[in-house]
Design an enzyme around this catalytic site. Structure first.
Site, PDB file in Angstrom:
ATOM      1  N   GLN A   1      -5.204  -1.679   9.485  1.00 27.62           N
ATOM      2  CA  GLN A   1      -5.079  -2.751   8.990  1.00 27.62           C
ATOM      3  C   GLN A   1      -5.960  -3.744   9.743  1.00 27.62           C
ATOM      4  O   GLN A   1      -5.610  -3.858  11.202  1.00 27.62           O
ATOM      5  CB  GLN A   1      -3.944  -3.215   8.692  1.00 27.62           C
ATOM      6  CG  GLN A   1      -3.727  -4.656   8.024  1.00 27.62           C
ATOM      7  CD  GLN A   1      -4.042  -4.502   6.575  1.00 27.62           C
ATOM      8  OE1 GLN A   1      -3.792  -3.681   5.885  1.00 27.62           O
ATOM      9  NE2 GLN A   1      -4.581  -5.480   6.074  1.00 27.62           N
TER      10      GLN A   1
ATOM     11  N   LYS B   1       0.870  -1.081  -0.009  1.00 30.68           N
ATOM     12  CA  LYS B   1      -0.246  -0.028  -0.017  1.00 30.68           C
ATOM     13  C   LYS B   1       0.642   1.336   0.012  1.00 30.68           C
ATOM     14  O   LYS B   1       0.540   2.364  -0.807  1.00 30.68           O
ATOM     15  CB  LYS B   1      -0.851  -0.005   1.229  1.00 30.68           C
ATOM     16  CG  LYS B   1      -2.160  -1.007   1.068  1.00 30.68           C
ATOM     17  CD  LYS B   1      -2.833  -1.153   2.437  1.00 30.68           C
ATOM     18  CE  LYS B   1      -3.875  -2.018   2.329  1.00 30.68           C
ATOM     19  NZ  LYS B   1      -4.857  -2.134   3.659  1.00 30.68           N
TER      20      LYS B   1
ATOM     21  N   ASP C   1     -11.388   3.103   4.085  1.00 31.01           N
ATOM     22  CA  ASP C   1     -11.764   1.594   3.963  1.00 31.01           C
ATOM     23  C   ASP C   1     -13.444   1.593   3.921  1.00 31.01           C
ATOM     24  O   ASP C   1     -14.016   0.551   3.750  1.00 31.01           O
ATOM     25  CB  ASP C   1     -11.311   0.868   5.010  1.00 31.01           C
ATOM     26  CG  ASP C   1     -10.401  -0.295   4.951  1.00 31.01           C
ATOM     27  OD1 ASP C   1     -10.327  -0.448   3.475  1.00 31.01           O
ATOM     28  OD2 ASP C   1      -9.867  -0.968   5.617  1.00 31.01           O
TER      29      ASP C   1
END
Length: 302
Positions: A108, A64, A131
């Site tokens: 995460q 990422k 997200d």
């Protein structure tokens, strides 16, 4: 050939090139980031938080960061020890919420035991929730308002729109009802005018339902669950699953939730594993980060 027409014995589905599509999307985002900076003097910034030292998550987080830099954005990595308390993690998120250089925040998952993922996710400011997993963005999606959408479902939708164009009236069956993929993708497909069915662990005859699908999306995490005879001839199949399996010779390979060698003989279009949905997830994270930056700077997503 209509979706219900019989297929010849040598039929092979067209492969949906998610890797190529994601590369094109990243290139477009890079251009858009440059234009955004020229207009407003702002470089989008993405903060990624990893708690613990899960090897797979570490690799994913580093990828990422690399892609964020390649897109012309700023990457802020926060690698925290597994012993990090929830109070410490929430304090970091609050600092990032208030940092004007940060436009997107991602924690995460999964988190180590003892940390409440729901509470942590909801602590992220909705405008920075790239997200799309917080309750505010999930609620906006549910009632048809614009917001930040989870990256993997967004990637699936972009692939489908590229392949099919107008999807009004098509029957989409989503196997898997997770908050991460299945539910948000079902809502996205509903907004595109599809008739949507969701199969889950309590569905009585998933195979029969799947055979009705013009669009079949499988996101269960159960390797090779869907067989070729579950698929309507000519259907478009999106395989979100990815599992690493060990072969008899000791080597490993990646497989999806669909038995690819069977499905490719029946479907009209299908995503391979790897190279299908996977590359779209990070590309859509970059897309969401730019969208978040636009929202924060201009008040508009575009």
């Amino acid at each position: 050939m209509s979706a219900s027409s019989p297929l010849s014995s040598d039929h092979q589905a067209s492969l949906i090139d998610g890797k190529g599509f994601a590369a094109s999307l990243r290139a477009q985002i890079r251009d858009d980031v440059r234009t955004f900076h020229d207009q407003y003097g702002v470089t989008p910034g993405l903060a990624v938080i990893l708690v613990g030292n899960d090897p797979a998550s570490e690799v994913y987080v580093r990828n990422k960061a690399i892609q964020t830099h390649h897109a012309g954005m700023r990457s802020f990595m926060h690698m925290l020890p597994e012993t990090t308390s929830e109070t410490e993690l929430l304090a970091l998120i609050e600092r990032l919420n208030n940092d004007p250089e940060i436009h997107g925040i991602l924690v995460q998952l999964p988190l180590p035991k003892g940390l409440d993922a729901r509470r942590v996710t909801n602590a992220i400011r909705p405008e920075k929730d790239v997200d799309g997993l917080g309750e505010t963005n999930a609620g906006r999606l549910a009632i048809g308002l614009p917001g930040l959408v989870p990256c993997t479902p967004l990637g699936c939708l972009l692939l489908l729109k590229d392949q099919l164009g107008d999807m009004h009236g098509q029957h989409a069956v989503v196997i898997g009802a997770s908050n991460l993929v299945g539910k948000p993708l079902a809502l996205l497909l509903l907004a595109e005018g599809c008739t949507v069915s969701i199969a889950h662990i309590h569905t009585r005859d998933t195979a029969a339902l799947a055979r009705q699908a013009d669009i079949l999306v499988v996101a269960t995490g159960v390797r090779e669950l869907v067989r070729g005879d579950w698929i309507k001839p000519g259907a478009t199949v999106i395989d979100v699953g990815i599992t690493r399996v060990t072969l008899e010779n000791g080597k490993t390979r990646l497989v999806g939730d669909v038995v690819f060698n069977e499905a490719v003989k029946v479907a009209g279009r299908i995503t391979p594993v790897p190279g299908g949905v996977g590359p779209m997830t990070i590309a859509c994270l970059l897309k969401n980060t730019l969208t978040a930056a636009r929202l924060l700077v201009t008040g508009k997503p575009e």
